[in-house]
Design an enzyme around this catalytic site. Structure first.
Site, mmCIF file in Angstrom:
data_model
loop_
_atom_site.group_PDB
_atom_site.id
_atom_site.type_symbol
_atom_site.label_atom_id
_atom_site.label_comp_id
_atom_site.label_asym_id
_atom_site.label_seq_id
_atom_site.Cartn_x
_atom_site.Cartn_y
_atom_site.Cartn_z
ATOM 1 N N GLY A 15 37.164 25.287 68.555
ATOM 2 C CA GLY A 15 37.359 25.801 69.910
ATOM 3 C C GLY A 15 36.959 24.848 71.014
ATOM 4 N N LEU A 95 51.732 29.650 61.349
ATOM 5 C CA LEU A 95 53.085 29.675 61.894
ATOM 6 C C LEU A 95 53.328 31.045 62.511
ATOM 7 C CD1 LEU A 95 55.381 27.932 59.268
ATOM 8 C CD2 LEU A 95 54.970 27.233 61.630
ATOM 9 N N ASN A 110 51.757 24.781 72.558
ATOM 10 C CA ASN A 110 50.811 24.339 71.522
ATOM 11 C C ASN A 110 50.394 22.912 71.828
ATOM 12 O OD1 ASN A 110 49.389 24.295 68.998
ATOM 13 N ND2 ASN A 110 51.072 23.140 68.100
ATOM 14 N N HIS A 112 49.116 19.412 69.860
ATOM 15 C CA HIS A 112 49.109 18.829 68.515
ATOM 16 C C HIS A 112 48.584 17.393 68.618
ATOM 17 C CE1 HIS A 112 50.286 18.286 64.358
ATOM 18 N NE2 HIS A 112 50.754 17.101 64.717
#
Ligand code: GAR
Length: 206
Positions: A15, A95, A110, A112
């Site tokens: 987190g 997913l 998102n 990445h």
């Protein structure tokens, strides 16, 4: 700053991105408020961070449901109730199904830890190091039904040095993520994102 722009952060682990977005929001450096943490691992450190900060949590155990669609339907109901404008995935290692992907098309992002489309999936930083690339980085993209396949919103480049280890490269990429993600969330909150197929434009600040 956008009035009352509401985001839900989905996370499964440490987190650090959640904390960074929260700190930015509370310091006035993010044009949005985190109204919910969604987490599939009730023991994950991110849950304690949310509790400390008084952020509402939706915690669930995926094994308690027959299908992914079932827990996503519960999450969708929660998001609707809280009038969430944007879903922000930050280390959420699952997913998503059409239940959330379709309901939040263009409103779910998102982050990445690579320059997509290079090194999708798990262990992206290790994959880049093993491959021997000279640059890698962080990507923020819209979420579709695939694994790290949605349209790219923004990317930051991080140089890989010969002496880099997994830990040192991870530290550089996490630092890059912490600059990038609040910036991108603010663009959404300010209504500055336009999506045309795979091309995502950021409109200039008014
Ligand atoms: C981040 O580096 C994020 O880019 C990555 O997980 C980490 C979560 O860290 N996400 C993925 O690999 C998604 N495929 P955090 O829990 O400390 O924010």
């Amino acid at each position: 700053m956008a009035q009352g722009y509401r985001i839900a952060v989905f996370a499964s682990g440490q987190g650090s991105n959640f904390q960074n977005l929260l700190d930015a929001s509370r310091a006035g450096g993010l044009a949005a408020e985190i109204v919910l943490l969604v987490c599939d691992k009730p023991q994950a450190p991110v849950v304690e961070r949310a509790r400390q900060a008084g952020v509402e949590c939706f915690l669930f155990d995926p094994k308690a449901y027959a299908r992914r669609e079932d827990y996503e339907a519960e999450i969708a109901e929660k998001l609707n109730g809280l009038q969430v404008d944007l879903i922000v995935l930050a280390g959420y290692m699952r997913l998503l199904t059409p239940v959330l992907v379709e309901a939040y098309a263009g409103r779910m992002i998102n982050i990445h830890p690579s320059l997509l489309p290079a090194f999708p999936g798990k262990n992206a930083i290790g994959q880049a190091l093993d491959y021997g690339v000279k640059v890698t980085g962080a990507t923020v993209h819209l979420v579709d039904g695939g694994m790290d396949t949605g349209a790219v919103v923004a990317q930051t480049v991080v140089k890989v040095k010969a002496e880099d280890t997994l830990a040192s490269l991870e530290a550089k990429i996490h630092a890059a993520e912490q600059e990038l993600y609040p910036q991108v969330v603010s663009w959404f909150a300010e209504g500055r994102i336009r999506v045309e197929g795979r091309k995502v434009k950021v409109l200039p600040a008014p």
